[in-house]
Write an enzyme that holds these catalytic residues in place. Sequence first.
Site, PDB file in Angstrom:
ATOM      1  N   GLU A 101       9.968   1.262  10.411  1.00 47.92           N
ATOM      2  CA  GLU A 101      10.943   2.397  10.198  1.00 47.92           C
ATOM      3  C   GLU A 101      10.207   3.847  10.412  1.00 47.92           C
ATOM      4  OE1 GLU A 101      14.330   1.744   9.881  1.00 47.92           O
ATOM      5  OE2 GLU A 101      14.051  -0.455   9.145  1.00 47.92           O
TER       6      GLU A 101
ATOM      7  N   GLY B 122       6.877   4.884   8.094  1.00 39.12           N
ATOM      8  CA  GLY B 122       6.089   6.328   8.188  1.00 39.12           C
ATOM      9  C   GLY B 122       6.470   6.780   9.520  1.00 39.12           C
ATOM     10  N   SER B 123       5.345   7.419   9.922  1.00 42.18           N
ATOM     11  CA  SER B 123       5.322   8.318  11.339  1.00 42.18           C
ATOM     12  C   SER B 123       5.389   7.421  12.718  1.00 42.18           C
ATOM     13  CB  SER B 123       4.189   9.332  11.395  1.00 42.18           C
ATOM     14  OG  SER B 123       2.990   8.784  11.372  1.00 42.18           O
ATOM     15  N   THR B 124       5.834   7.748  13.513  1.00 41.94           N
ATOM     16  CA  THR B 124       5.955   7.176  14.873  1.00 41.94           C
ATOM     17  C   THR B 124       4.596   6.876  15.135  1.00 41.94           C
ATOM     18  OG1 THR B 124       8.231   7.572  15.272  1.00 41.94           O
ATOM     19  CG2 THR B 124       6.761   7.339  17.245  1.00 41.94           C
TER      20      THR B 124
ATOM     21  N   GLU C 147       9.524  16.293  15.123  1.00 36.56           N
ATOM     22  CA  GLU C 147      10.013  16.118  13.528  1.00 36.56           C
ATOM     23  C   GLU C 147       9.111  17.068  12.956  1.00 36.56           C
ATOM     24  OE1 GLU C 147       8.862  12.459  11.611  1.00 36.56           O
ATOM     25  OE2 GLU C 147      10.974  12.359  10.774  1.00 36.56           O
TER      26      GLU C 147
ATOM     27  N   CYS D  20      13.735  11.160   6.646  1.00 35.81           N
ATOM     28  CA  CYS D  20      13.540  10.640   8.088  1.00 35.81           C
ATOM     29  C   CYS D  20      15.014  10.846   8.695  1.00 35.81           C
ATOM     30  CB  CYS D  20      13.275   9.159   8.291  1.00 35.81           C
ATOM     31  SG  CYS D  20      14.329   8.104   7.286  1.00 35.81           S
TER      32      CYS D  20
ATOM     33  N   LYS E 164       1.054  -1.244  -0.107  1.00 30.40           N
ATOM     34  CA  LYS E 164      -0.091  -0.137   0.175  1.00 30.40           C
ATOM     35  C   LYS E 164       0.843   1.164  -0.044  1.00 30.40           C
ATOM     36  CE  LYS E 164      -1.733   2.829   2.724  1.00 30.40           C
ATOM     37  NZ  LYS E 164      -1.809   4.183   1.909  1.00 30.40           N
TER      38      LYS E 164
END
Length: 501
Positions: A267, A244-246, A401, A302, A191
């Site tokens: 990641e 993606g994001s945390t 971030e 990132c 996806k």
Amino acid sequence: MTTSTVSPATPDTSAMAFDGRAFIGGQRVNARDGQTFDCLSPVDGRLLTQVARCGEADIDAAVAAGRAAFEDRRWAGKSPAQRKRVMLKFADLIQANAEVLALTETLDMGKPVKYSRAVDVNSAANCIRWYGEAVDKVYDEIAPTPDTALALITREPVGVVGVIVPWNYPMIMASWKIAPALAVGNSVVLKPSEKSPLTALKLAELALEAGIPPGVFNVVPGYGPEAGSPLALHMDVDCIAFTGSTRVGKQIHVMAGQSNLKRAWTELGGKSPNIVFADCPNLDLAVEAAVGSIFFNQGESCNAPSRLFVEASIKDAFLEKALKLVPQYQPGNPLDKSTVMGAIVDKVQMDTVLRYIASGRQEGAALLAGGEQARTDSGGYYVQPTIFDGVRPDMTIAREEIFGPVLSVLSFTDTAEVVRQANSSVYGLQAAVWTRDINKAHGVARALRAGTVHVNQYDEDDITVPFGGYKQSGVGRDKSLHAFDKYTETKTTWIRIDSPL
Ligand code: NAD
């Protein structure tokens, strides 16, 4: 288009057409309910195409296609050498379609075509080639057991691998996961981000053309909660690999636990510290790396070194040099081959970056460069390269971030204190230290809680080394032979030996 260079200086892309349909079971298909979403270009706001807005039924179909392909062993049953040959052809086809892939990536997410061609296309092809090359050279193990038995320790593909990726390096992030997963014989359901779905769909076509059998590699575009969640929650997906994001990464681990305890690899975000000591061996190089790395890919990386710690005694000299470099990073038309900084991926992300800039001002940081939207008459989304001095560790722009071209500069006088501040982050993706003192370099590198530490450089990267983070920067590593661990189960087979002697 099949040439390998991008030409002319600003190619005319107005006639390019894109197929936004999903790719399931080796075929282009619409979403089951016929829904689509607009795929807009951040370069100038133009509508590129309608993209299939996949949902649970489409995920079910893609997973079923992947499962059927895995069970009949049309791919897993091939020898490693056979899979290698197909993977190498897949990589060659990516290179043969380099120009169209590079232009598509640039139009879809805004990065300069100079880099989508030289970095993104090449890295994706190289990654697929590298795992293809590796897979028939990796041996299994025999355990040192007593001679009454033989214990074989073998690796087997996990089965159906779900992959969810972000928009900042769409082809590279996808290839870091699909290459090792496919090489060892898994089926994949990918996806892509709803903000950059087009090159993933093209990759699936090229994989089929290379000889990866139908059903083995499926691509289902759509929104996170509508398409990503059903994939992460699916009872017939054996492993979910997420970048993606945390914030969403945490949900992925929860969804894996809520469903079938599928293996979950994440990641995630970063806020990487870049520590420059006064005895830095090459100040010009340190300045170029600090500035170039935060502004590369519009700061949407990132591992961008977004927290710059400069020893107080050299800070003024450092910033004087840094400010001289800023003009060359002014955003330009991403389709122009000379542009080095392009568009932010969409209006939502641009507004987020501008909000962080406003918070830096409000919380008392000193704006040295940039700070504004740029190219406002383009129809696209651009932000000036921005540098804040006088940043304190408690400020929002030092902690969160930003994922945009914003550098936060802090100063220090004490080694132990700067290491403490560098580590005082929920993230631990990368870090850097600049010094000519070998003891300081090793000592600080050891003390930094990060998956990668750079010493006297920030640019080195290679498919041969693991990539991933400590703490809330994620679980597991992409790249290198270590990535095979994520997409294989380890099996022990005991064989009794009744010696005839
Ligand atoms: P994001 O987390 O918003 O989205 C990433 C992907 O997850 C997208 O495909 C999205 O559609 C999907 N998603 C969103 N909500 C979901 C849900 N509820 N369930 C399942 N899937 C869902 O991140 P982004 O904005 O696309 O990417 C930027 C982030 O990615 C940054 O934090 C960046 O640091 C991180 N990143 C990390 C690495 C790394 O290797 N560590 C590399 C690149 C980007």
